[in-house]
Design a protein around this motif. Structure first.
Motif, PDB file in Angstrom:
ATOM      1  N   PRO A   1       0.793  -1.234   0.000  1.00  0.00           N
ATOM      2  CA  PRO A   1       0.000   0.000   0.000  1.00  0.00           C
ATOM      3  C   PRO A   1       0.824   1.282   0.000  1.00  0.00           C
ATOM      4  CG  PRO A   1      -0.049  -1.020   2.179  1.00  0.00           C
ATOM      5  CD  PRO A   1       0.645  -1.984   1.269  1.00  0.00           C
ATOM      6  N   ARG A   7       4.290  -4.761   4.962  1.00  0.00           N
ATOM      7  CA  ARG A   7       2.832  -4.787   4.837  1.00  0.00           C
ATOM      8  C   ARG A   7       2.483  -4.990   3.359  1.00  0.00           C
ATOM      9  NH1 ARG A   7      -1.454  -2.248   8.067  1.00  0.00           N
ATOM     10  NH2 ARG A   7       0.244  -1.609   9.448  1.00  0.00           N
ATOM     11  N   TRP A  49      -0.857  -5.776   0.436  1.00  0.00           N
ATOM     12  CA  TRP A  49      -2.308  -5.801   0.257  1.00  0.00           C
ATOM     13  C   TRP A  49      -2.645  -6.320  -1.130  1.00  0.00           C
ATOM     14  CZ3 TRP A  49      -5.051  -0.356  -0.044  1.00  0.00           C
ATOM     15  CH2 TRP A  49      -4.494   0.394  -1.064  1.00  0.00           C
ATOM     16  N   GLU A  82      -5.273  -7.475   3.136  1.00  0.00           N
ATOM     17  CA  GLU A  82      -4.140  -6.699   3.616  1.00  0.00           C
ATOM     18  C   GLU A  82      -3.479  -7.540   4.698  1.00  0.00           C
ATOM     19  OE1 GLU A  82      -2.966  -2.310   5.440  1.00  0.00           O
ATOM     20  OE2 GLU A  82      -5.060  -2.792   4.995  1.00  0.00           O
TER      21      GLU A  82
END
Length: 388
Positions: free
Chosen positions: A121, A147, A149, A209
């Motif tokens: 993201p 992270r 997604w 996510e």
């Protein structure tokens, strides 16, 4: 399709609605999978005879089109659904014997599902060099932090494993910084935060996510070698794009059938819609454009089979732009002919439109593919001038 898949669509919708859970695995899908295996219509995508029927890209392309006519059922019913197909090819080409035994074989048997975690993201992930997830070597393990997604399939009831792309060498050459690793979904530190809706739809497989916090995996989780992530991603995307494009054409064909049926069954101002000149233009244009997109896709598939994915890059990029654009145009007109019903869930058109619009971003946005085509054309012309 006629005997099993189309009749199952209403059953599927009923079972999903009754479950009250968007990521439910309806029994009718498992029944279709059993029937497909019984008929030998299983793993049709896999080009390696050891693991599948060994069809060429050209041979499989027409089958993918047929499956695209019921894109939420037929691909998974035949174990030909993304992202599992791409992950199975990656494991076939780059996985260790341990990977194949533990993950590839259950995937080929349809016993588990998998997800592919690349997009992030915080960065423009259409350029894989921007990926920020860190994969830091620590003795006999790697520690993953980042992270992701749009990790499709991560909310599937049967999802057990992720293929994850991150940076092992952020200071290395731009195309050698990334690596890919096999990460079981239940590894400590892996957290599925949420499922992302697509134009308001929560797809059954989910687009998650996912947070990676000090996720520790063994060195054996590495696919191919350190720095090979970019190379693996390119190997994975070529066939995947063909599959997406042919399924798009299948959706367009079904939308055209629905458009014609509606136009012939509805009367406005004293005449069937099918008598209206603009509707006839839409039907004619749809036939022309669908056939053009199909032929371009089949050309790309043929080149992939005969000269390889690298030499077919222009055609692969071209179909990734053309096929969704054509399908969206046909579906949009089919929605218009259906009136209010077209934007409801009584027909598959609204869902098809939402997912095809998303496809103009998936596997790289249109602009990236157009840039690829333009650069190759510019180089071609320069080479021709220099050769004179």
């Amino acid at each position: 399709m006629d005997e099993h898949v189309y009749p199952a669509e209403a059953v599927y919708e009923k079972q999903m609605a009754e479950s009250g859970y968007p990521h439910f695995q309806p029994p009718v899908l498992e029944e279709l999978k059993a029937e497909a295996r019984k008929q030998g219509l299983w793993n049709l995508f896999h080009p390696h005879p050891q693991w599948g029927p060994g069809l060429t890209n050209l041979e499989y392309a027409t089958l993918a089109e047929i499956m695209g006519r019921s894109a939420h059922l037929a691909p998974e019913a035949t174990n030909c659904n993304a992202p599992d197909t791409g992950n199975m090819e990656v494991l076939t080409l780059f996985g260790t014997e341990e990977h194949k035994e533990k993950w590839l074989k259950p995937l080929l048997a349809g016993e588990i599902a998998s997800a592919f975690a690349m997009t992030e993201p915080a960065v423009a992930s259409s350029d894989a060099r921007n990926i920020e997830m860190r994969m830091v070597r620590d003795g006999d393990t790697y520690v993953l932090n980042g992270r992701k997604w749009w990790t499709s399939n991560a909310l599937h009831k049967n999802c057990r494993v992720l293929i994850v792309m991150g940076k092992t060498d952020p200071d290395g050459p731009s195309h050698r910084q990334q690596s890919m690793m096999v990460v079981p979904l239940d590894t400590p530190g892996v957290t599925v935060l949420r499922g992302l809706p697509v134009f308001g739809y929560q797809d059954r497989e989910g687009h998650a996510e996912v947070l990676f916090e000090d996720v520790r995996v063994p060195r054996t989780a590495l696919l191919a070698g350190e720095g090979d992530g970019f190379m693996i991603s390119q190997a994975r995307l070529g066939p995947g794009r063909i599959h997406h494009c042919m399924r798009s054409i299948g959706m367009a064909e079904r939308a055209l059938d629905l458009l014609i049926d509606r136009a012939q069954s509805r009367t406005t101002f004293g005449a069937p819609l099918s008598d209206r000149a603009n509707i006839q233009d839409w039907i004619a244009e749809a036939r022309i454009e669908i056939d053009m997109a199909r032929l371009l896709t089949l050309k790309a598939a043929h080149l992939m089979d005969t000269v390889g994915n690298k030499e077919a890059r222009t055609e692969i990029a071209a179909i990734k732009v053309a096929a969704p654009e054509v399908a969206l145009k046909v579906i949009d007109r089919a929605i218009q002919v259906h009136g209010g019903a077209g934007v409801s869930d009584d027909f598959p058109l609204a869902s098809m439109y939402a997912h095809l619009r998303t496809l103009r971003l998936a596997d790289g946005p249109d602009e990236v593919h157009k840039r690829t085509i333009a650069l190759r054309e510019l180089r071609r012309r320069e080479t021709e001038r220099n050769a004179r």
